[in-house]
Design a protein around this motif. Structure first.
Motif, PDB file in Angstrom:
ATOM      1  N   GLU A  48       1.171  -0.594  -0.883  1.00  0.00           N
ATOM      2  CA  GLU A  48       0.449   0.255  -1.832  1.00  0.00           C
ATOM      3  C   GLU A  48      -0.780  -0.471  -2.379  1.00  0.00           C
ATOM      4  OE1 GLU A  48       4.392   2.704  -3.448  1.00  0.00           O
ATOM      5  OE2 GLU A  48       3.593   0.991  -4.560  1.00  0.00           O
ATOM      6  N   THR A  49      -0.616  -1.747  -2.666  1.00  0.00           N
ATOM      7  CA  THR A  49      -1.747  -2.528  -3.175  1.00  0.00           C
ATOM      8  C   THR A  49      -2.855  -2.622  -2.140  1.00  0.00           C
ATOM      9  OG1 THR A  49      -0.240  -3.860  -4.516  1.00  0.00           O
ATOM     10  CG2 THR A  49      -2.448  -4.737  -4.174  1.00  0.00           C
ATOM     11  N   LEU A  50      -2.475  -2.813  -0.883  1.00  0.00           N
ATOM     12  CA  LEU A  50      -3.458  -2.901   0.188  1.00  0.00           C
ATOM     13  C   LEU A  50      -4.205  -1.582   0.356  1.00  0.00           C
ATOM     14  CD1 LEU A  50      -4.644  -4.646   2.441  1.00  0.00           C
ATOM     15  CD2 LEU A  50      -2.900  -3.729   3.959  1.00  0.00           C
ATOM     16  N   ILE A  51      -3.479  -0.488   0.292  1.00  0.00           N
ATOM     17  CA  ILE A  51      -4.109   0.831   0.408  1.00  0.00           C
ATOM     18  C   ILE A  51      -5.077   1.050  -0.748  1.00  0.00           C
ATOM     19  CG2 ILE A  51      -3.670   3.310   0.213  1.00  0.00           C
ATOM     20  CD1 ILE A  51      -1.118   2.873   1.854  1.00  0.00           C
ATOM     21  N   LEU A  52      -4.663   0.667  -1.947  1.00  0.00           N
ATOM     22  CA  LEU A  52      -5.540   0.842  -3.101  1.00  0.00           C
ATOM     23  C   LEU A  52      -6.770  -0.053  -2.990  1.00  0.00           C
ATOM     24  CD1 LEU A  52      -5.949   2.296  -5.734  1.00  0.00           C
ATOM     25  CD2 LEU A  52      -4.615   0.531  -6.888  1.00  0.00           C
ATOM     26  N   GLN A  53      -6.609  -1.234  -2.436  1.00  0.00           N
ATOM     27  CA  GLN A  53      -7.748  -2.121  -2.210  1.00  0.00           C
ATOM     28  C   GLN A  53      -8.745  -1.465  -1.258  1.00  0.00           C
ATOM     29  OE1 GLN A  53      -7.150  -5.500   0.296  1.00  0.00           O
ATOM     30  NE2 GLN A  53      -8.527  -6.808  -0.875  1.00  0.00           N
ATOM     31  N   ALA A  54      -8.230  -0.859  -0.205  1.00  0.00           N
ATOM     32  CA  ALA A  54      -9.103  -0.186   0.760  1.00  0.00           C
ATOM     33  C   ALA A  54      -9.806   1.004   0.118  1.00  0.00           C
ATOM     34  CB  ALA A  54      -8.281   0.272   1.964  1.00  0.00           C
ATOM     35  N   VAL A  55      -9.080   1.735  -0.719  1.00  0.00           N
ATOM     36  CA  VAL A  55      -9.669   2.868  -1.443  1.00  0.00           C
ATOM     37  C   VAL A  55     -10.802   2.371  -2.342  1.00  0.00           C
ATOM     38  CG1 VAL A  55      -9.233   4.562  -3.273  1.00  0.00           C
ATOM     39  CG2 VAL A  55      -7.624   4.331  -1.373  1.00  0.00           C
ATOM     40  N   ALA A  56     -10.566   1.244  -3.008  1.00  0.00           N
ATOM     41  CA  ALA A  56     -11.589   0.674  -3.889  1.00  0.00           C
ATOM     42  C   ALA A  56     -12.841   0.299  -3.120  1.00  0.00           C
ATOM     43  CB  ALA A  56     -11.032  -0.550  -4.614  1.00  0.00           C
ATOM     44  N   ARG A  57     -12.683  -0.038  -1.840  1.00  0.00           N
ATOM     45  CA  ARG A  57     -13.830  -0.389  -0.994  1.00  0.00           C
ATOM     46  C   ARG A  57     -14.506   0.849  -0.407  1.00  0.00           C
ATOM     47  NH1 ARG A  57     -11.998  -4.939  -3.024  1.00  0.00           N
ATOM     48  NH2 ARG A  57     -12.669  -6.849  -2.020  1.00  0.00           N
ATOM     49  N   GLY A  58     -13.965   2.032  -0.683  1.00  0.00           N
ATOM     50  CA  GLY A  58     -14.599   3.263  -0.236  1.00  0.00           C
ATOM     51  C   GLY A  58     -14.105   3.812   1.082  1.00  0.00           C
ATOM     52  N   PHE A  59     -12.997   3.272   1.623  1.00  0.00           N
ATOM     53  CA  PHE A  59     -12.479   3.763   2.892  1.00  0.00           C
ATOM     54  C   PHE A  59     -11.698   5.062   2.711  1.00  0.00           C
ATOM     55  CE2 PHE A  59     -12.986  -0.801   3.719  1.00  0.00           C
ATOM     56  CZ  PHE A  59     -13.727  -0.746   4.885  1.00  0.00           C
ATOM     57  N   LYS A  60     -11.848   5.978   3.649  1.00  0.00           N
ATOM     58  CA  LYS A  60     -11.137   7.246   3.609  1.00  0.00           C
ATOM     59  C   LYS A  60      -9.711   7.070   4.114  1.00  0.00           C
ATOM     60  CE  LYS A  60     -15.330   9.961   4.479  1.00  0.00           C
ATOM     61  NZ  LYS A  60     -15.979  10.947   5.376  1.00  0.00           N
ATOM     62  N   SER A  61      -8.859   8.035   3.771  1.00  0.00           N
ATOM     63  CA  SER A  61      -7.452   7.971   4.174  1.00  0.00           C
ATOM     64  C   SER A  61      -7.301   7.865   5.687  1.00  0.00           C
ATOM     65  CB  SER A  61      -6.707   9.217   3.662  1.00  0.00           C
ATOM     66  OG  SER A  61      -6.680   9.241   2.257  1.00  0.00           O
TER      67      SER A  61
ATOM     68  N   LYS B  98      -1.561   9.346   2.364  1.00  0.00           N
ATOM     69  CA  LYS B  98      -1.675  10.235   1.207  1.00  0.00           C
ATOM     70  C   LYS B  98      -0.399  10.225   0.377  1.00  0.00           C
ATOM     71  CE  LYS B  98      -5.150  13.268   3.281  1.00  0.00           C
ATOM     72  NZ  LYS B  98      -5.485  14.638   3.760  1.00  0.00           N
ATOM     73  N   ALA B  99       0.744  10.060   1.038  1.00  0.00           N
ATOM     74  CA  ALA B  99       2.015   9.973   0.315  1.00  0.00           C
ATOM     75  C   ALA B  99       2.041   8.703  -0.537  1.00  0.00           C
ATOM     76  CB  ALA B  99       3.184   9.981   1.289  1.00  0.00           C
ATOM     77  N   HIS B 100       1.554   7.601   0.049  1.00  0.00           N
ATOM     78  CA  HIS B 100       1.472   6.347  -0.706  1.00  0.00           C
ATOM     79  C   HIS B 100       0.537   6.509  -1.907  1.00  0.00           C
ATOM     80  CE1 HIS B 100       3.889   3.587   1.584  1.00  0.00           C
ATOM     81  NE2 HIS B 100       3.261   3.857   2.714  1.00  0.00           N
ATOM     82  N   LEU B 101      -0.582   7.215  -1.709  1.00  0.00           N
ATOM     83  CA  LEU B 101      -1.525   7.429  -2.805  1.00  0.00           C
ATOM     84  C   LEU B 101      -0.885   8.233  -3.928  1.00  0.00           C
ATOM     85  CD1 LEU B 101      -4.876   8.154  -0.904  1.00  0.00           C
ATOM     86  CD2 LEU B 101      -4.363   6.201  -2.382  1.00  0.00           C
ATOM     87  N   THR B 102      -0.093   9.233  -3.565  1.00  0.00           N
ATOM     88  CA  THR B 102       0.606  10.025  -4.585  1.00  0.00           C
ATOM     89  C   THR B 102       1.544   9.138  -5.399  1.00  0.00           C
ATOM     90  OG1 THR B 102       0.510  12.035  -3.239  1.00  0.00           O
ATOM     91  CG2 THR B 102       2.185  11.954  -4.973  1.00  0.00           C
ATOM     92  N   THR B 103       2.252   8.246  -4.708  1.00  0.00           N
ATOM     93  CA  THR B 103       3.154   7.316  -5.390  1.00  0.00           C
ATOM     94  C   THR B 103       2.369   6.389  -6.312  1.00  0.00           C
ATOM     95  OG1 THR B 103       4.699   7.339  -3.524  1.00  0.00           O
ATOM     96  CG2 THR B 103       4.880   5.509  -5.071  1.00  0.00           C
ATOM     97  N   ILE B 104       1.222   5.919  -5.824  1.00  0.00           N
ATOM     98  CA  ILE B 104       0.365   5.043  -6.632  1.00  0.00           C
ATOM     99  C   ILE B 104      -0.091   5.766  -7.899  1.00  0.00           C
ATOM    100  CG2 ILE B 104      -1.888   3.890  -6.699  1.00  0.00           C
ATOM    101  CD1 ILE B 104      -1.480   3.320  -3.670  1.00  0.00           C
ATOM    102  N   TYR B 105      -0.532   7.023  -7.736  1.00  0.00           N
ATOM    103  CA  TYR B 105      -0.975   7.803  -8.891  1.00  0.00           C
ATOM    104  C   TYR B 105       0.139   7.929  -9.914  1.00  0.00           C
ATOM    105  CZ  TYR B 105      -4.877   9.402  -5.913  1.00  0.00           C
ATOM    106  OH  TYR B 105      -5.969   9.476  -5.108  1.00  0.00           O
TER     107      TYR B 105
END
Length: 230
Positions: free
Chosen positions: A159-172, A187-194
């Motif tokens: 989840e942290t890695l996905i959020l790091q990638a999101v912070a860098r502007g990468f799409k799902s 997207k499921a991981h993002l929902t969990t993060i939210y």
């Protein structure tokens, strides 16, 4: 050809004129207005209906954060790109939490300016590597450890890695391909993060993660993934 209307809000004439000159070199962008502060810009936003707002943080009368708060109260969906300098890391995080779609150093390149505007128009949050490095470093210096009350919001390595990638502007889709998982799983991981962070958008998730030092936890097992540009 689609033309995007830009409103520039900055109390320095030189900055406004410089940005205008750069934008005028691309026929896809049209500067429809300039304002010296948020109080002057708010009525112009209603009148001109810009597609993107380039806005300074520190301005007299009404600064960038206060202006964004007012836009939020009004239910405005106009994307805002913050214009920043080298000593406004805390303000940048606050702006990100309010939904800023990007940050630009005032001496940014022409290509980076265009790329950020195009990203904002698409509704995406784009943070350049140098901006993210500054913010993450600033938060790391202030963080001793994750406080007990945040234990429930601790993210997994993935989840942290996905959020790091999101912070860098990468799409799902890009994240999914690079990690070898489906876009639906991302997207499921993002929902969990939210849910863990108590937010409802990518920009807010990144802002909260930065405030809590969560993005510093990109070590160990995370190293097996290598996102382009990270």
């Amino acid at each position: 050809m689609i033309i995007y209307k830009i409103l520039i809000v900055d109390d320095h004439l030189v900055v406004r004129e410089g940005l205008k000159l750069i934008l005028e070199t691309n026929e896809q962008f049209q500067v429809v207005g300039e304002a010296e502060n948020g109080a002057e810009a708010l009525p112009m936003m209603k009148e001109l209906h810009p597609d993107v707002i380039l806005m300074d943080l520190n301005m007299p009368v009404m600064g960038g954060l206060e202006t964004m708060q007012e836009l939020k109260k009004q239910g405005s969906s106009i994307p805002v790109i913050i214009l920043t300098t080298y000593n406004e890391d805390d303000l940048m995080i606050s702006g990100l939490a309010m939904g800023a779609k990007g940050y630009l150093l005032k001496d940014t390149s022409r290509e980076n300016l265009f790329r950020n505007i195009e990203s904002a128009v698409r509704g995406e949050t784009l943070l350049s590597a140098d901006i993210m490095e500054r913010v993450i470093t600033a938060r790391a210096q202030q963080k001793d450890s994750i406080s007990p009350q945040n234990e429930a919001a601790r993210l997994t390595d993935k989840e942290t890695l996905i959020l790091q990638a999101v912070a860098r502007g990468f799409k799902s889709k890009v994240i999914a391909i690079d990690m070898g998982i489906s876009e639906r799983t991302v997207k499921a991981h993002l929902t969990t993060i939210y849910n863990k962070l108590g937010v409802d958008s990518r920009s807010q998730a990144v802002a909260v993660a930065l405030e809590r030092g969560i993005l510093d936890q990109t070590k160990g097992n995370n190293d097996e993934y290598d996102f382009p540009g990270l």
